[in-house]
Design a protein around this motif. Structure first.
Motif, mmCIF file in Angstrom:
data_model
loop_
_atom_site.group_PDB
_atom_site.id
_atom_site.type_symbol
_atom_site.label_atom_id
_atom_site.label_comp_id
_atom_site.label_asym_id
_atom_site.label_seq_id
_atom_site.Cartn_x
_atom_site.Cartn_y
_atom_site.Cartn_z
ATOM 1 N N TYR A 83 -47.103 30.015 85.672
ATOM 2 C CA TYR A 83 -47.454 31.424 85.512
ATOM 3 C C TYR A 83 -46.919 31.952 84.184
ATOM 4 N N ARG B 135 -57.107 34.743 85.251
ATOM 5 C CA ARG B 135 -57.117 35.215 83.872
ATOM 6 C C ARG B 135 -56.988 36.739 83.854
ATOM 7 N N ASP B 136 -56.117 37.238 82.992
ATOM 8 C CA ASP B 136 -55.935 38.681 82.817
ATOM 9 C C ASP B 136 -57.134 39.215 82.037
ATOM 10 N N GLN C 257 -60.953 31.652 88.979
ATOM 11 C CA GLN C 257 -61.890 30.530 88.877
ATOM 12 C C GLN C 257 -61.352 29.367 89.708
ATOM 13 N N GLU D 108 -51.885 29.522 87.003
ATOM 14 C CA GLU D 108 -52.646 28.280 87.178
ATOM 15 C C GLU D 108 -51.961 27.436 88.248
ATOM 16 N N TYR E 56 -58.055 40.949 87.340
ATOM 17 C CA TYR E 56 -57.971 39.515 87.074
ATOM 18 C C TYR E 56 -59.274 38.841 87.500
ATOM 19 N N ASN F 293 -57.713 38.520 78.338
ATOM 20 C CA ASN F 293 -58.470 37.266 78.449
ATOM 21 C C ASN F 293 -57.565 36.037 78.381
ATOM 22 N N GLN F 294 -56.295 36.202 78.735
ATOM 23 C CA GLN F 294 -55.340 35.107 78.736
ATOM 24 C C GLN F 294 -55.108 34.610 80.167
ATOM 25 N N VAL F 295 -54.883 33.308 80.279
ATOM 26 C CA VAL F 295 -54.565 32.726 81.586
ATOM 27 C C VAL F 295 -53.155 33.163 81.988
ATOM 28 N N VAL G 143 -57.398 29.112 88.676
ATOM 29 C CA VAL G 143 -56.927 29.727 87.431
ATOM 30 C C VAL G 143 -57.193 31.231 87.490
#
Length: 207
Positions: A35, A154-155, A91, A164, A88, A159-161, A152
């Motif tokens: 994280y 994503r914020d 995926q 996971e 968020y 747009n950042q992970v 996964v």
């Protein structure tokens, strides 16, 4: 000698009886999670939406069923499925490899025989289907299932992970939709700040 044989037979019968009466089974998963929250981790009620890879949008894709199971697992850790207000994106990729097994003594060199198998799944390289064929003769044993699940988050603001996780499980049960919820619960164990390193997590489910 007769008494010893009777004792052994009685113990074996008891073991069979106890295993037959069991109403649960254990789904054991090897889990790794990471994280990197940009600020405080998501609070209960944080909204999310699902994102799909192109391969997961194909006609006949099992993604609807997979995401339905994931909604329940994500609700257990406090997240709310609310696409219009999502903070968020989530995926999910789930793959199952089916491995046909052949008796030990039928291998071409007197060892373990390789079996035929089929695997299907979707990932960041698209959908895939593969085949392998047996070497040697013999009658195949029940197939073995290897499962790989990844999730996964994503914020959507950056747009950042941010999170996971991955769970691996293998076993003889072919009912993927029964095993998948346990794998998802394992993958989300400790959310939103799970401990580092690989963990073996056991979850009991009904037979």
């Amino acid at each position: 000698m007769k008494r010893a044989f009777t004792t052994i037979f009685s113990i074996a019968a008891l073991v069979l009886f106890m295993s037959g009466c069991s109403t649960v089974r254990v789904v054991d998963s090897d889990v790794t999670a990471f994280y990197n929250w940009n600020g405080p981790p998501p609070a209960p009620g944080t909204p999310y939406r699902f994102e799909r890879l192109p391969s997961q949008q194909l006609v006949g894709s099992p993604q609807d069923a997979i995401e339905g199971v994931a909604r329940n697992a994500l609700a257990k850790v406090g997240l709310e499925f609310n696409p219009p207000a999502a903070r968020y994106s989530v995926q999910i990729v789930a793959n199952t490899q089916i491995v046909e097994r052949w008796p030990y003594d039928y291998g071409p060199y007197g060892g373990f025989g390789f079996g035929s198998g089929v695997f299907v799944g979707g990932g960041n390289r698209g959908a895939s289907v593969g085949l392998s064929f047996p070497i040697g003769g013999g009658i195949a044993e029940p197939p073995y299932f290897k499962r790989d699940l990844s999730l996964v988050m994503r914020d959507l603001r950056t747009n950042q992970v941010a999170f996971e996780t991955r769970a691996l499980h293998d076993g003889v049960w072919g009912d993927t939709l029964a095993v998948l919820p346990a794998m998802l619960d394992s993958a989300l164990r400790g959310f939103p700040q799970p401990p580092p390193g690989m963990r073996r997590i056991n979850v009991e489910i009904s037979r």
